[in-house]
Enzyme design. Sequence first.
Site, PDB file in Angstrom:
ATOM      1  N   TYR A 255       0.847  -1.191   0.000  1.00 18.20           N
ATOM      2  CA  TYR A 255       0.000   0.000   0.000  1.00 18.20           C
ATOM      3  C   TYR A 255       0.879   1.236   0.000  1.00 18.20           C
ATOM      4  O   TYR A 255       1.813   1.341   0.798  1.00 18.20           O
ATOM      5  CB  TYR A 255      -0.899   0.002   1.234  1.00 18.20           C
ATOM      6  CG  TYR A 255      -1.806   1.203   1.337  1.00 18.20           C
ATOM      7  CD1 TYR A 255      -2.854   1.394   0.441  1.00 18.20           C
ATOM      8  CD2 TYR A 255      -1.625   2.156   2.345  1.00 18.20           C
ATOM      9  CE1 TYR A 255      -3.695   2.493   0.540  1.00 18.20           C
ATOM     10  CE2 TYR A 255      -2.459   3.257   2.448  1.00 18.20           C
ATOM     11  CZ  TYR A 255      -3.495   3.424   1.550  1.00 18.20           C
ATOM     12  OH  TYR A 255      -4.321   4.515   1.656  1.00 18.20           O
TER      13      TYR A 255
ATOM     14  N   ASP B 145       9.346   2.784  -0.275  1.00 20.12           N
ATOM     15  CA  ASP B 145       8.293   3.446   0.486  1.00 20.12           C
ATOM     16  C   ASP B 145       8.493   3.078   1.949  1.00 20.12           C
ATOM     17  O   ASP B 145       8.081   2.011   2.398  1.00 20.12           O
ATOM     18  CB  ASP B 145       6.915   3.017  -0.024  1.00 20.12           C
ATOM     19  CG  ASP B 145       5.788   3.725   0.728  1.00 20.12           C
ATOM     20  OD1 ASP B 145       6.104   4.470   1.680  1.00 20.12           O
ATOM     21  OD2 ASP B 145       4.617   3.524   0.359  1.00 20.12           O
TER      22      ASP B 145
ATOM     23  N   LYS C   6       4.233   9.128   8.681  1.00 21.30           N
ATOM     24  CA  LYS C   6       4.015   8.498   9.997  1.00 21.30           C
ATOM     25  C   LYS C   6       5.006   9.004  11.058  1.00 21.30           C
ATOM     26  O   LYS C   6       4.906  10.144  11.458  1.00 21.30           O
ATOM     27  CB  LYS C   6       3.983   6.981   9.843  1.00 21.30           C
ATOM     28  CG  LYS C   6       2.810   6.600   8.905  1.00 21.30           C
ATOM     29  CD  LYS C   6       2.378   5.167   8.894  1.00 21.30           C
ATOM     30  CE  LYS C   6       1.054   5.055   8.139  1.00 21.30           C
ATOM     31  NZ  LYS C   6       1.057   4.207   6.955  1.00 21.30           N
TER      32      LYS C   6
HETATM   33  C1  LIG Z   1       0.430   4.716   5.583  1.00 18.96           C
HETATM   34  C2  LIG Z   1       1.209   4.469   4.376  1.00 18.96           C
HETATM   35  C3  LIG Z   1       1.123   5.306   3.263  1.00 18.96           C
HETATM   36  C4  LIG Z   1       0.136   6.433   3.170  1.00 18.96           C
HETATM   37  O1  LIG Z   1       0.384   7.446   4.107  1.00 18.96           O
HETATM   38  P1  LIG Z   1      -0.814   8.472   4.438  1.00 18.96           P
HETATM   39  O2  LIG Z   1      -0.161   9.425   5.388  1.00 18.96           O
HETATM   40  O3  LIG Z   1      -1.899   7.644   5.041  1.00 18.96           O
HETATM   41  O4  LIG Z   1      -1.228   9.099   3.176  1.00 18.96           O
HETATM   42  C5  LIG Z   1       1.964   5.077   2.198  1.00 18.96           C
HETATM   43  N1  LIG Z   1       2.832   4.052   2.210  1.00 18.96           N
HETATM   44  C6  LIG Z   1       2.935   3.218   3.263  1.00 18.96           C
HETATM   45  C7  LIG Z   1       3.940   2.098   3.223  1.00 18.96           C
HETATM   46  C8  LIG Z   1       2.108   3.375   4.368  1.00 18.96           C
HETATM   47  O5  LIG Z   1       2.190   2.516   5.386  1.00 18.96           O
END
Ligand SMILES: *Cc1c(COP(=O)(O)O)cnc(C)c1O
Length: 455
Positions: free
Chosen positions: A170, A265, A293
């Site tokens: 994701y 990511d 995060k």
């Molecule tokens: C949470 C997450 C996102 C998205 O971040 P948001 O702040 O919710 O837009 C993207 N990549 C990874 C791996 C994530 O865990």
Amino acid sequence: MDEHLMSFQHLPTSEIYRVTTSTPPSFQQKRSLAAFERACKLMPGGVNSPARAFGAVGGKPLFIERASGPYLYDLDGNRLIDYIGSWGPMILGHAHPAVIEAIVKAAERGTSYGAPTEAESELAELVVRCVPSIEKLRLVNSGTEATMSAIRLARGATGRDKIIKFAGNYHGHVDSLLVSAGSAAASLGVPDSPGVTEGTSRDTIVLEYNDVDALRAAFDQNGAELAGLILEPVVGNMGCVPPQPGFLEAARELCTKHGSVLIFDEVMTGFRVSLGGAQERFGITPDLTTMGKIVGGGLPLGLYGGRADLMDQVIPTGKVYQAGTLSGNPLATAAGAATLRCLLDESPYQHLEQLGQQLAAGLGQAASRAGIAHRVQRVGSMLTLFFCDQPVHGWQQADTCDRARFGRYFWGLIERGVYMPCSQFEALFISAAHTPQMIEQTIEAAEQVLATGVA
Ligand SMILES: *Cc1c(COP(=O)(O)O)cnc(C)c1O
């Protein structure tokens, strides 16, 4: 559309959720239910992000009133040991005094200027110090913005269109990355969202995570057209799935060989699986990294960064457009910098590793004693108890998990004061504020839930 994601059936609430007879009598949900009813009239599903609605486990969400250290307190006065940590950011625990003080001090000087501040460089210096592959970076407001911008930069820099991503990974709700996405998209069975055009997803190639042969074949076929490859270097968003030996190495090698941009990511793994993220833990250097995060300390902040020659192609030095009214916000940079400073000063990673080991071992034993097919997968303080009978290396195996059992397990734990991620396809997070005693309490609760047939 992807078959394995479409095959997910919504489980009727009644099949999953039942308040157990051994329920501690103190558990109440009256006020949360009233709050949910009110919210449902105003917001789709009563929430502002889908996982919060508990759709994957049945039942209705708890509304939170406050949080402190490892605990959440809901409207009905239930105190819960929190293993979501706002889905990752709260590595120091909730309302950490140093972070709160930094936010309050920043707020007193004004909440947004739309002009540069020294606080942005302070945060950027901390990030660059911890994550050496990031030579330059751009601050944004969320993980989604970070991945969206990184993809645009990869395309702009290479003049190519195609992107590789992996099923069950994701990367936020970026149109082109919503194909076979994990997190709530997997939990709720959103295959490829309506509203994403065919043209948009046509440039996204989806592969199975940890499948090196498929990766090589995709590069052989599309190498000259591939702008980049984006992946979670440890997947959190289909439950915790570590990279198999050789997988990240192959991604690095192929991107270098074909002139494609390797994007890690690390929105979830950054400052989580080690101070330098998964790239430090596994010793692989990406071209670009996305973060969010933890780096925002619980406020809305993300970033993308990497090789200076790539980042200099972002406007105003370069031509790849990207901007943000609130980007580099003084409250968010203050919270992020305070969090990173605490992580540098206190280095909680050994503590987190020990708690992770303790919890993984305890949950595994509890499931074994109850004779339940399971796998515990963990990297540091990220872990998942999968209710399935084989190791989970990718979405194909994750998809075989017993979701209904997970729903019963989840509610059994809530009723015993433990707040786990509300889906089989999310990793749980331990914070530095958790103690071995709390972990023990959590294991005891899981033992009860699994052994008594609640789950
Ligand atoms: C949470 C997450 C996102 C998205 O971040 P948001 O702040 O919710 O837009 C993207 N990549 C990874 C791996 C994530 O865990």
